[in-house]
Design a protein around this motif. Sequence first.
Motif, mmCIF file in Angstrom:
data_model
loop_
_atom_site.group_PDB
_atom_site.id
_atom_site.type_symbol
_atom_site.label_atom_id
_atom_site.label_comp_id
_atom_site.label_asym_id
_atom_site.label_seq_id
_atom_site.Cartn_x
_atom_site.Cartn_y
_atom_site.Cartn_z
ATOM 1 N N MET A 85 0.832 -1.193 0.000
ATOM 2 C CA MET A 85 0.000 0.000 0.000
ATOM 3 C C MET A 85 0.876 1.256 0.000
ATOM 4 O O MET A 85 1.833 1.341 0.756
ATOM 5 C CB MET A 85 -0.903 0.022 1.239
ATOM 6 N N LYS A 86 0.501 2.212 -0.814
ATOM 7 C CA LYS A 86 1.280 3.441 -0.924
ATOM 8 C C LYS A 86 0.494 4.600 -0.324
ATOM 9 O O LYS A 86 -0.656 4.839 -0.693
ATOM 10 C CB LYS A 86 1.609 3.715 -2.396
ATOM 11 N N ILE A 87 1.141 5.315 0.599
ATOM 12 C CA ILE A 87 0.493 6.390 1.349
ATOM 13 C C ILE A 87 1.189 7.716 1.074
ATOM 14 O O ILE A 87 2.418 7.771 1.016
ATOM 15 C CB ILE A 87 0.556 6.105 2.864
ATOM 16 N N LEU A 88 0.394 8.783 0.919
ATOM 17 C CA LEU A 88 0.944 10.139 0.900
ATOM 18 C C LEU A 88 0.690 10.751 2.269
ATOM 19 O O LEU A 88 -0.457 10.850 2.711
ATOM 20 C CB LEU A 88 0.285 10.991 -0.188
ATOM 21 N N LEU A 89 1.761 11.162 2.945
ATOM 22 C CA LEU A 89 1.672 11.778 4.262
ATOM 23 C C LEU A 89 1.945 13.265 4.125
ATOM 24 O O LEU A 89 3.023 13.671 3.692
ATOM 25 C CB LEU A 89 2.689 11.132 5.209
ATOM 26 N N VAL A 90 0.955 14.088 4.491
ATOM 27 C CA VAL A 90 1.074 15.541 4.367
ATOM 28 C C VAL A 90 0.981 16.145 5.761
ATOM 29 O O VAL A 90 -0.101 16.313 6.325
ATOM 30 C CB VAL A 90 -0.037 16.126 3.463
ATOM 31 N N GLU A 91 2.129 16.463 6.322
ATOM 32 C CA GLU A 91 2.216 16.958 7.702
ATOM 33 C C GLU A 91 3.392 17.917 7.796
ATOM 34 O O GLU A 91 4.515 17.544 7.470
ATOM 35 C CB GLU A 91 2.382 15.780 8.663
ATOM 36 N N ASP A 92 3.133 19.171 8.226
ATOM 37 C CA ASP A 92 4.198 20.178 8.224
ATOM 38 C C ASP A 92 5.075 20.131 9.468
ATOM 39 O O ASP A 92 6.148 20.738 9.488
ATOM 40 C CB ASP A 92 3.621 21.584 8.037
ATOM 41 N N GLU A 93 4.650 19.430 10.518
ATOM 42 C CA GLU A 93 5.510 19.250 11.683
ATOM 43 C C GLU A 93 6.484 18.117 11.357
ATOM 44 O O GLU A 93 6.121 16.943 11.381
ATOM 45 C CB GLU A 93 4.675 18.900 12.911
ATOM 46 N N LYS A 94 7.720 18.478 11.059
ATOM 47 C CA LYS A 94 8.647 17.506 10.486
ATOM 48 C C LYS A 94 8.998 16.359 11.430
ATOM 49 O O LYS A 94 9.193 15.223 10.978
ATOM 50 C CB LYS A 94 9.909 18.209 9.982
ATOM 51 N N GLU A 95 9.063 16.616 12.730
ATOM 52 C CA GLU A 95 9.359 15.531 13.667
ATOM 53 C C GLU A 95 8.200 14.539 13.716
ATOM 54 O O GLU A 95 8.411 13.326 13.746
ATOM 55 C CB GLU A 95 9.648 16.098 15.065
ATOM 56 N N LEU A 134 -3.759 13.775 5.572
ATOM 57 C CA LEU A 134 -3.648 15.201 5.234
ATOM 58 C C LEU A 134 -3.962 16.079 6.441
ATOM 59 O O LEU A 134 -5.089 16.080 6.946
ATOM 60 C CB LEU A 134 -4.612 15.516 4.083
ATOM 61 N N ASP A 135 -2.977 16.843 6.894
ATOM 62 C CA ASP A 135 -3.180 17.786 7.987
ATOM 63 C C ASP A 135 -3.932 19.015 7.470
ATOM 64 O O ASP A 135 -3.702 19.461 6.338
ATOM 65 C CB ASP A 135 -1.823 18.193 8.570
ATOM 66 N N ILE A 136 -4.823 19.559 8.291
ATOM 67 C CA ILE A 136 -5.582 20.741 7.863
ATOM 68 C C ILE A 136 -4.728 22.000 7.904
ATOM 69 O O ILE A 136 -4.723 22.799 6.956
ATOM 70 C CB ILE A 136 -6.843 20.927 8.736
ATOM 71 N N MET A 137 -3.986 22.187 8.984
ATOM 72 C CA MET A 137 -3.208 23.418 9.151
ATOM 73 C C MET A 137 -1.864 23.275 8.437
ATOM 74 O O MET A 137 -0.896 22.776 8.988
ATOM 75 C CB MET A 137 -2.999 23.708 10.646
ATOM 76 N N MET A 138 -1.835 23.718 7.158
ATOM 77 C CA MET A 138 -0.653 23.556 6.324
ATOM 78 C C MET A 138 -0.204 24.892 5.754
ATOM 79 O O MET A 138 -1.031 25.769 5.488
ATOM 80 C CB MET A 138 -0.967 22.607 5.154
ATOM 81 N N PRO A 139 1.111 25.082 5.525
ATOM 82 C CA PRO A 139 1.587 26.296 4.847
ATOM 83 C C PRO A 139 1.272 26.263 3.355
ATOM 84 O O PRO A 139 0.971 25.214 2.790
ATOM 85 C CB PRO A 139 3.098 26.262 5.087
ATOM 86 N N LYS A 140 1.339 27.402 2.725
ATOM 87 C CA LYS A 140 1.123 27.625 1.288
ATOM 88 C C LYS A 140 -0.341 27.409 0.902
ATOM 89 O O LYS A 140 -1.002 28.330 0.434
ATOM 90 C CB LYS A 140 2.045 26.763 0.434
ATOM 91 N N VAL A 141 -0.823 26.184 1.046
ATOM 92 C CA VAL A 141 -2.236 25.874 0.781
ATOM 93 C C VAL A 141 -2.737 25.033 1.947
ATOM 94 O O VAL A 141 -2.123 24.021 2.283
ATOM 95 C CB VAL A 141 -2.405 25.091 -0.541
#
Length: 228
Positions: free
Chosen positions: A1-11, A50-57
Amino acid sequence: MKILLVEDEKELSKALKAILEINRYSVDAVYDGEDAIYYMENSEYDAVILDIMMPKVDGITALKTVREKGIDVPIIMLTAKSEVDDKVLGLDSGANDYLTKPFSAKELLARLRVLTREKSVSNTSIITVGNVSLDTTTFEMSSLNGKFRLTNKEYQMMEIFMRNPKHIVSTEQLIEKVWGYDSDMENNVVWVYISYLRKKLISLKADVVIKANRNLGYSLEQIENGGK
């Protein structure tokens, strides 16, 4: 399974990526909504976190954008907010599920299993190019002449090639997709893994080869008429 993880908190992203990979998911990690849209438009995923609070968009805008483009990949929204209105907005915008921070890794994995279960049943887990097949559930690459269980990095790289045959993939793209968006991995590491995969393809008597395209990248090409 392939997942896209979108999270701006890098740790947090690094920790989640490690947990997902231990549980045999292949993970692309990005850190803003703009890249999230780009990756969802240009790659195939079994699910997106997908995190809601993200930079740029922001996450909601990214979600609405991909849904308007007809991208129906299952999406779990992450947020530090717990208000009902925020959950409703996410679900009404096209999210499949919603998880409020902080959450347990076990709960996230359980929700991913639920979201991907139906897709796993309806879609084949085997990718085939020429006489070579790649099993996305077992990480096995095989032909009538044998099989190999690939390492995580080998599998991720081979999956990119087999999902995009004849398409040139640059070294930089491979590093970004396999090792991570902010990786400082050197280009020669990609060559080492290409070498591993080439040796396995030769052992399988494959009629496909990973071709080097000078100054451009690599592509998976089918060998015509048994030539080399």
